[in-house]
Motif scaffolding. Structure first.
Motif, short mmCIF file in Angstrom:
data_model
loop_
_atom_site.label_atom_id
_atom_site.label_comp_id
_atom_site.label_asym_id
_atom_site.label_seq_id
_atom_site.Cartn_x
_atom_site.Cartn_y
_atom_site.Cartn_z
N PHE A 1 0.84 -1.19 0.00
CA PHE A 1 0.00 0.00 0.00
C PHE A 1 0.88 1.24 0.00
CE2 PHE A 1 -2.38 -3.33 2.19
CZ PHE A 1 -3.52 -3.35 1.41
N ALA A 2 0.51 2.23 -0.79
CA ALA A 2 1.23 3.50 -0.84
C ALA A 2 0.35 4.58 -0.22
CB ALA A 2 1.56 3.86 -2.29
N TYR A 3 0.94 5.39 0.67
CA TYR A 3 0.22 6.46 1.37
C TYR A 3 0.92 7.79 1.13
CZ TYR A 3 -1.71 2.52 3.97
OH TYR A 3 -2.31 1.36 4.31
N ARG A 4 0.19 8.86 1.24
CA ARG A 4 0.80 10.19 1.19
C ARG A 4 1.43 10.46 2.54
NH1 ARG A 4 -3.10 14.72 -0.85
NH2 ARG A 4 -2.75 15.08 1.33
N ARG A 5 2.64 10.98 2.54
CA ARG A 5 3.37 11.23 3.77
C ARG A 5 2.59 12.18 4.69
NH1 ARG A 5 9.51 11.57 4.70
NH2 ARG A 5 9.36 10.29 2.88
N GLU A 6 1.97 13.18 4.12
CA GLU A 6 1.22 14.16 4.93
C GLU A 6 0.08 13.49 5.69
OE1 GLU A 6 1.60 14.62 1.47
OE2 GLU A 6 3.42 15.81 1.76
N ASP A 7 -0.53 12.47 5.09
CA ASP A 7 -1.65 11.79 5.73
C ASP A 7 -1.20 10.90 6.89
OD1 ASP A 7 -3.27 12.98 3.88
OD2 ASP A 7 -3.50 11.19 2.62
N THR A 8 0.07 10.49 6.89
CA THR A 8 0.53 9.56 7.92
C THR A 8 1.15 10.26 9.13
OG1 THR A 8 2.68 9.32 6.83
CG2 THR A 8 0.96 7.73 6.24
N ARG A 9 1.48 11.53 9.02
CA ARG A 9 2.08 12.25 10.16
C ARG A 9 1.04 12.45 11.25
NH1 ARG A 9 5.70 16.07 6.79
NH2 ARG A 9 7.45 14.67 6.52
N GLY A 10 1.40 12.11 12.47
CA GLY A 10 0.53 12.30 13.62
C GLY A 10 -0.65 11.34 13.67
N MET A 11 -0.59 10.24 12.92
CA MET A 11 -1.69 9.29 12.91
C MET A 11 -1.95 8.67 14.27
SD MET A 11 -1.89 7.14 9.36
CE MET A 11 -1.83 5.65 10.27
N MET A 12 -0.89 8.41 15.03
CA MET A 12 -1.07 7.74 16.32
C MET A 12 -1.84 8.63 17.28
SD MET A 12 0.10 4.83 15.78
CE MET A 12 0.28 4.08 17.37
N SER A 13 -1.59 9.94 17.25
CA SER A 13 -2.29 10.83 18.17
C SER A 13 -3.74 11.06 17.74
CB SER A 13 -1.54 12.16 18.27
OG SER A 13 -1.51 12.80 17.00
N ARG A 14 -4.02 10.98 16.43
CA ARG A 14 -5.39 11.16 15.94
C ARG A 14 -6.21 9.89 16.02
NH1 ARG A 14 -3.04 13.55 10.93
NH2 ARG A 14 -3.58 11.52 10.09
N ALA B 1 -5.19 4.66 1.56
CA ALA B 1 -4.13 4.28 0.62
C ALA B 1 -4.35 5.01 -0.70
CB ALA B 1 -4.14 2.78 0.39
N VAL B 2 -3.28 5.59 -1.22
CA VAL B 2 -3.34 6.27 -2.51
C VAL B 2 -3.32 5.26 -3.64
CG1 VAL B 2 -2.13 7.89 -4.02
CG2 VAL B 2 -2.18 8.29 -1.57
N ASP B 3 -2.53 4.21 -3.46
CA ASP B 3 -2.40 3.21 -4.50
C ASP B 3 -1.99 1.89 -3.87
OD1 ASP B 3 -2.36 2.08 -6.99
OD2 ASP B 3 -0.50 3.05 -7.64
N THR B 4 -2.22 0.81 -4.56
CA THR B 4 -1.76 -0.51 -4.12
C THR B 4 -1.14 -1.21 -5.31
OG1 THR B 4 -3.86 -1.56 -4.63
CG2 THR B 4 -3.58 -0.75 -2.38
N PHE B 5 -0.23 -2.10 -5.03
CA PHE B 5 0.36 -2.90 -6.09
C PHE B 5 0.86 -4.20 -5.52
CE2 PHE B 5 3.72 -0.25 -4.44
CZ PHE B 5 4.81 -1.09 -4.36
N LEU B 6 1.04 -5.16 -6.40
CA LEU B 6 1.60 -6.45 -6.02
C LEU B 6 3.09 -6.43 -6.30
CD1 LEU B 6 -1.07 -8.83 -7.52
CD2 LEU B 6 -0.75 -8.26 -5.13
N PRO B 7 3.90 -6.97 -5.41
CA PRO B 7 5.34 -7.03 -5.67
C PRO B 7 5.61 -7.86 -6.92
CG PRO B 7 4.86 -7.68 -3.41
CD PRO B 7 3.56 -7.53 -4.12
N LYS B 8 6.57 -7.41 -7.73
CA LYS B 8 6.90 -8.13 -8.96
C LYS B 8 7.83 -9.30 -8.70
CE LYS B 8 6.28 -4.24 -12.03
NZ LYS B 8 6.87 -3.37 -13.03
N ASP B 9 8.66 -9.20 -7.67
CA ASP B 9 9.64 -10.23 -7.37
C ASP B 9 8.94 -11.46 -6.79
OD1 ASP B 9 11.95 -11.64 -6.89
OD2 ASP B 9 12.64 -10.36 -5.25
N GLU B 10 9.14 -12.59 -7.42
CA GLU B 10 8.50 -13.83 -6.99
C GLU B 10 8.92 -14.22 -5.58
OE1 GLU B 10 5.95 -16.92 -7.02
OE2 GLU B 10 6.10 -15.34 -8.52
#
Length: 164
Positions: free
Chosen positions: A18-31, A37-46
């Motif tokens: 999962f990819a998140y915007r950095r601004e959205d993750t700051r202070g998450m624990m206190s809130r 998630a902005v985007d999701t992807f599957l790892p390419k490496d087997e």
């Protein structure tokens, strides 16, 4: 205000990143919220995809059995608990107290200050050398008696003559 969002659940049977915007993750624990998630992807490496899977029931049983058998065999051949404490103290204590925190700091924060980074790398090198030296000394002294008080007690109080 900030809306609460739930992160998407992982894809069944596979690893998902999962990819998140950095601004959205700051202070998450206190809130007490979660970021969307902005985007999701599957790892390419087997290898990464296979390693993210949960172990099977058989794998868990085999690993647990191996760990228990190893611990039992090790305990059967140890002279005393002092040997275990010596080995742990000379290896694991250095790693937990000095090596790992320095390595994490270098990786996470060290790029901001080149001077402090060099000092941290020097300390890390010194602690690795000390950990190896202590481990070697411990390994060399594993056959020493765990508690040499017996001889000291006999010298100080010959009338008592302890015979452990």
């Amino acid at each position: 205000g900030t809306a609460r969002h739930r992160s998407p659940s992982p894809a069944p049977g596979g690893a998902q990143v999962f990819a998140y915007r950095r601004e959205d993750t700051r202070g998450m624990m206190s809130r007490r919220g979660t970021a969307a998630a902005v985007d999701t992807f599957l790892p390419k490496d087997e290898t990464v995809r296979q390693s993210a899977a949960e172990p099977t029931r058989l794998q868990r049983y085999v690993l647990t059995t191996c760990i228990l058998i190893t611990a039992m065999l090790t305990s059967m051949f140890m002279k005393s608990i002092l040997v275990v404490w010596s080995v742990l103290g000379s290896t694991v204590a250095f790693m937990i107290a000095y090596i790992m925190p320095l390595a994490f700091w270098i990786k996470l924060v060290g790029h901001r200050s080149p001077g402090k980074r060099r000092a941290a790398i020097a300390l890390l090198g010194m602690f690795v050398v000390l950990a190896v030296a202590c481990s070697v000394l411990t390994a060399m002294n594993l056959s020493a008696p765990p508690c040499p008080l017996h001889e000291a007690a006999n010298r100080e109080h010959p009338a008592m003559q302890l015979s452990w």
